[in-house]
Design a protein around this motif. Sequence first.
Motif, PDB file in Angstrom:
ATOM      1  N   SER A  44      47.317  25.704  38.303  1.00 29.58           N
ATOM      2  CA  SER A  44      48.596  25.390  37.670  1.00 29.58           C
ATOM      3  C   SER A  44      49.693  25.241  38.726  1.00 29.58           C
ATOM      4  CB  SER A  44      48.966  26.481  36.675  1.00 29.58           C
ATOM      5  OG  SER A  44      50.169  26.150  36.037  1.00 29.58           O
ATOM      6  N   GLY A  45      50.268  24.049  38.796  1.00 35.93           N
ATOM      7  CA  GLY A  45      51.340  23.783  39.748  1.00 35.93           C
ATOM      8  C   GLY A  45      50.887  23.584  41.179  1.00 35.93           C
ATOM      9  N   ALA A  46      49.589  23.496  41.413  1.00 31.79           N
ATOM     10  CA  ALA A  46      49.057  23.394  42.789  1.00 31.79           C
ATOM     11  C   ALA A  46      49.233  21.992  43.370  1.00 31.79           C
ATOM     12  CB  ALA A  46      47.574  23.755  42.794  1.00 31.79           C
ATOM     13  N   ARG A  47      49.332  21.966  44.700  1.00 30.14           N
ATOM     14  CA  ARG A  47      49.247  20.711  45.461  1.00 30.14           C
ATOM     15  C   ARG A  47      47.815  20.642  45.975  1.00 30.14           C
ATOM     16  NH1 ARG A  47      53.735  19.858  49.703  1.00 30.14           N
ATOM     17  NH2 ARG A  47      52.918  17.774  49.472  1.00 30.14           N
ATOM     18  N   SER A  57      36.766  12.361  41.128  1.00 27.54           N
ATOM     19  CA  SER A  57      36.602  13.172  39.909  1.00 27.54           C
ATOM     20  C   SER A  57      37.052  14.622  40.082  1.00 27.54           C
ATOM     21  CB  SER A  57      35.163  13.124  39.407  1.00 27.54           C
ATOM     22  OG  SER A  57      34.294  13.827  40.255  1.00 27.54           O
ATOM     23  N   LEU A  58      36.847  15.211  41.264  1.00 27.53           N
ATOM     24  CA  LEU A  58      37.265  16.613  41.439  1.00 27.53           C
ATOM     25  C   LEU A  58      38.785  16.729  41.455  1.00 27.53           C
ATOM     26  CD1 LEU A  58      34.699  17.975  44.061  1.00 27.53           C
ATOM     27  CD2 LEU A  58      34.682  18.265  41.581  1.00 27.53           C
ATOM     28  N   GLY A  59      39.435  15.894  42.229  1.00 24.98           N
ATOM     29  CA  GLY A  59      40.898  15.923  42.276  1.00 24.98           C
ATOM     30  C   GLY A  59      41.518  15.612  40.930  1.00 24.98           C
ATOM     31  N   ILE A  60      40.937  14.639  40.230  1.00 21.57           N
ATOM     32  CA  ILE A  60      41.450  14.252  38.922  1.00 21.57           C
ATOM     33  C   ILE A  60      41.283  15.399  37.923  1.00 21.57           C
ATOM     34  CG2 ILE A  60      40.895  12.729  36.965  1.00 21.57           C
ATOM     35  CD1 ILE A  60      40.692  10.483  39.195  1.00 21.57           C
ATOM     36  N   GLU A  61      40.191  16.126  38.037  1.00 22.76           N
ATOM     37  CA  GLU A  61      39.995  17.299  37.172  1.00 22.76           C
ATOM     38  C   GLU A  61      41.106  18.323  37.399  1.00 22.76           C
ATOM     39  OE1 GLU A  61      38.057  19.262  34.131  1.00 22.76           O
ATOM     40  OE2 GLU A  61      37.259  17.404  34.964  1.00 22.76           O
ATOM     41  N   THR A  62      41.533  18.514  38.654  1.00 24.85           N
ATOM     42  CA  THR A  62      42.619  19.470  38.922  1.00 24.85           C
ATOM     43  C   THR A  62      43.919  18.997  38.285  1.00 24.85           C
ATOM     44  OG1 THR A  62      43.342  18.543  41.059  1.00 24.85           O
ATOM     45  CG2 THR A  62      41.593  20.202  41.127  1.00 24.85           C
ATOM     46  N   ALA A  63      44.155  17.677  38.290  1.00 27.75           N
ATOM     47  CA  ALA A  63      45.370  17.139  37.665  1.00 27.75           C
ATOM     48  C   ALA A  63      45.346  17.393  36.163  1.00 27.75           C
ATOM     49  CB  ALA A  63      45.487  15.639  37.951  1.00 27.75           C
ATOM     50  N   PHE A 125      49.126  22.239  51.364  1.00 26.07           N
ATOM     51  CA  PHE A 125      48.310  22.141  50.161  1.00 26.07           C
ATOM     52  C   PHE A 125      47.806  23.515  49.738  1.00 26.07           C
ATOM     53  CE2 PHE A 125      48.235  17.947  52.046  1.00 26.07           C
ATOM     54  CZ  PHE A 125      48.483  17.138  50.940  1.00 26.07           C
ATOM     55  N   ASP A 126      47.729  23.692  48.416  1.00 24.61           N
ATOM     56  CA  ASP A 126      47.257  24.946  47.834  1.00 24.61           C
ATOM     57  C   ASP A 126      45.746  24.952  47.645  1.00 24.61           C
ATOM     58  OD1 ASP A 126      49.981  26.016  47.276  1.00 24.61           O
ATOM     59  OD2 ASP A 126      50.069  24.268  45.956  1.00 24.61           O
ATOM     60  N   VAL A 127      45.180  23.780  47.384  1.00 19.97           N
ATOM     61  CA  VAL A 127      43.744  23.640  47.168  1.00 19.97           C
ATOM     62  C   VAL A 127      43.265  22.411  47.932  1.00 19.97           C
ATOM     63  CG1 VAL A 127      41.908  23.249  45.472  1.00 19.97           C
ATOM     64  CG2 VAL A 127      43.880  24.670  44.856  1.00 19.97           C
ATOM     65  N   VAL A 128      42.203  22.579  48.709  1.00 21.47           N
ATOM     66  CA  VAL A 128      41.574  21.442  49.391  1.00 21.47           C
ATOM     67  C   VAL A 128      40.114  21.414  48.980  1.00 21.47           C
ATOM     68  CG1 VAL A 128      40.999  20.359  51.591  1.00 21.47           C
ATOM     69  CG2 VAL A 128      43.163  21.581  51.353  1.00 21.47           C
ATOM     70  N   LEU A 129      39.700  20.274  48.456  1.00 16.83           N
ATOM     71  CA  LEU A 129      38.316  20.053  48.033  1.00 16.83           C
ATOM     72  C   LEU A 129      37.683  19.070  48.998  1.00 16.83           C
ATOM     73  CD1 LEU A 129      39.436  19.319  44.403  1.00 16.83           C
ATOM     74  CD2 LEU A 129      38.061  21.304  44.998  1.00 16.83           C
ATOM     75  N   LEU A 130      36.492  19.385  49.496  1.00 16.65           N
ATOM     76  CA  LEU A 130      35.813  18.388  50.315  1.00 16.65           C
ATOM     77  C   LEU A 130      34.320  18.407  50.075  1.00 16.65           C
ATOM     78  CD1 LEU A 130      35.792  19.256  54.097  1.00 16.65           C
ATOM     79  CD2 LEU A 130      36.896  20.762  52.513  1.00 16.65           C
ATOM     80  N   ASP A 131      33.815  17.203  49.891  1.00 16.73           N
ATOM     81  CA  ASP A 131      32.395  16.965  49.654  1.00 16.73           C
ATOM     82  C   ASP A 131      31.970  15.931  50.693  1.00 16.73           C
ATOM     83  OD1 ASP A 131      29.858  16.489  48.720  1.00 16.73           O
ATOM     84  OD2 ASP A 131      30.477  15.684  46.781  1.00 16.73           O
ATOM     85  N   PRO A 132      31.804  16.378  51.952  1.00 14.39           N
ATOM     86  CA  PRO A 132      31.546  15.419  53.028  1.00 14.39           C
ATOM     87  C   PRO A 132      30.186  14.746  52.894  1.00 14.39           C
ATOM     88  CG  PRO A 132      31.419  17.658  53.860  1.00 14.39           C
ATOM     89  CD  PRO A 132      31.843  17.751  52.422  1.00 14.39           C
ATOM     90  N   PRO A 133      30.079  13.516  53.393  1.00 21.31           N
ATOM     91  CA  PRO A 133      28.783  12.833  53.345  1.00 21.31           C
ATOM     92  C   PRO A 133      27.749  13.574  54.186  1.00 21.31           C
ATOM     93  CG  PRO A 133      30.352  11.605  54.699  1.00 21.31           C
ATOM     94  CD  PRO A 133      31.107  12.730  54.065  1.00 21.31           C
TER      95      PRO A 133
END
Length: 194
Positions: A44-47, A57-63, A125-133
């Motif tokens: 909630s309210g995160a960058r 899809s992961l970033g969009i889910e956070t939105a 940023f408050d949350v960083v998601l990474l799914d590297p190749p």
Amino acid sequence: MSRIIAGAAGGHPLKSVPGDATRPTTDRVKEALFSRLESWDILSGARVLDLFAGSGSLGIETASRGARQVVLVEKAPKAVSVCQHNAALVNKVLKATIVTVQRGTVDSVLDGYYNAVSGVPSKTFDVVLLDPPYPLTEEELSITLEKISKVLAEDATVIIERSARSPEPVWPSSLEKFADKKYGETRLWFAEPV
């Protein structure tokens, strides 16, 4: 077909990147990940910064679940196009421009966020998601993690998704792993700034 699982845009379908160059996160892993993140009350309210975004899809889910700003970073033209489509969809549903797309390599985007002159990050940023190749080497991932550590808010969480057969990432001294979990062929690692 991927979908937004929950939140304000829950149930909406997402476009997938054509071909086999990207590995979409399974709904099972996505549900487990977001259940954990919501239990920690950090969305909630995160960058949010979604690196190697694929379809986004992961970033969009956070939105959909309350993040106030989400940046999807992707360099492959087909994936960038899909990210833009999916971002437009969720922004329309949310009636605000929450999700934006930055085309470029992860390292160049992270370098751009860090002001080398003043030594101060221009984005935190408050949350960083990474799914590297998969072809990304452990050394390259370690360099990227060091760059990520320079653009984090004080209480940030970094989540790495990799093959369960991949070794644990080599954490820079500025990040500390606090959890990990295996889901079939996928493993998630969670870290925070030291």
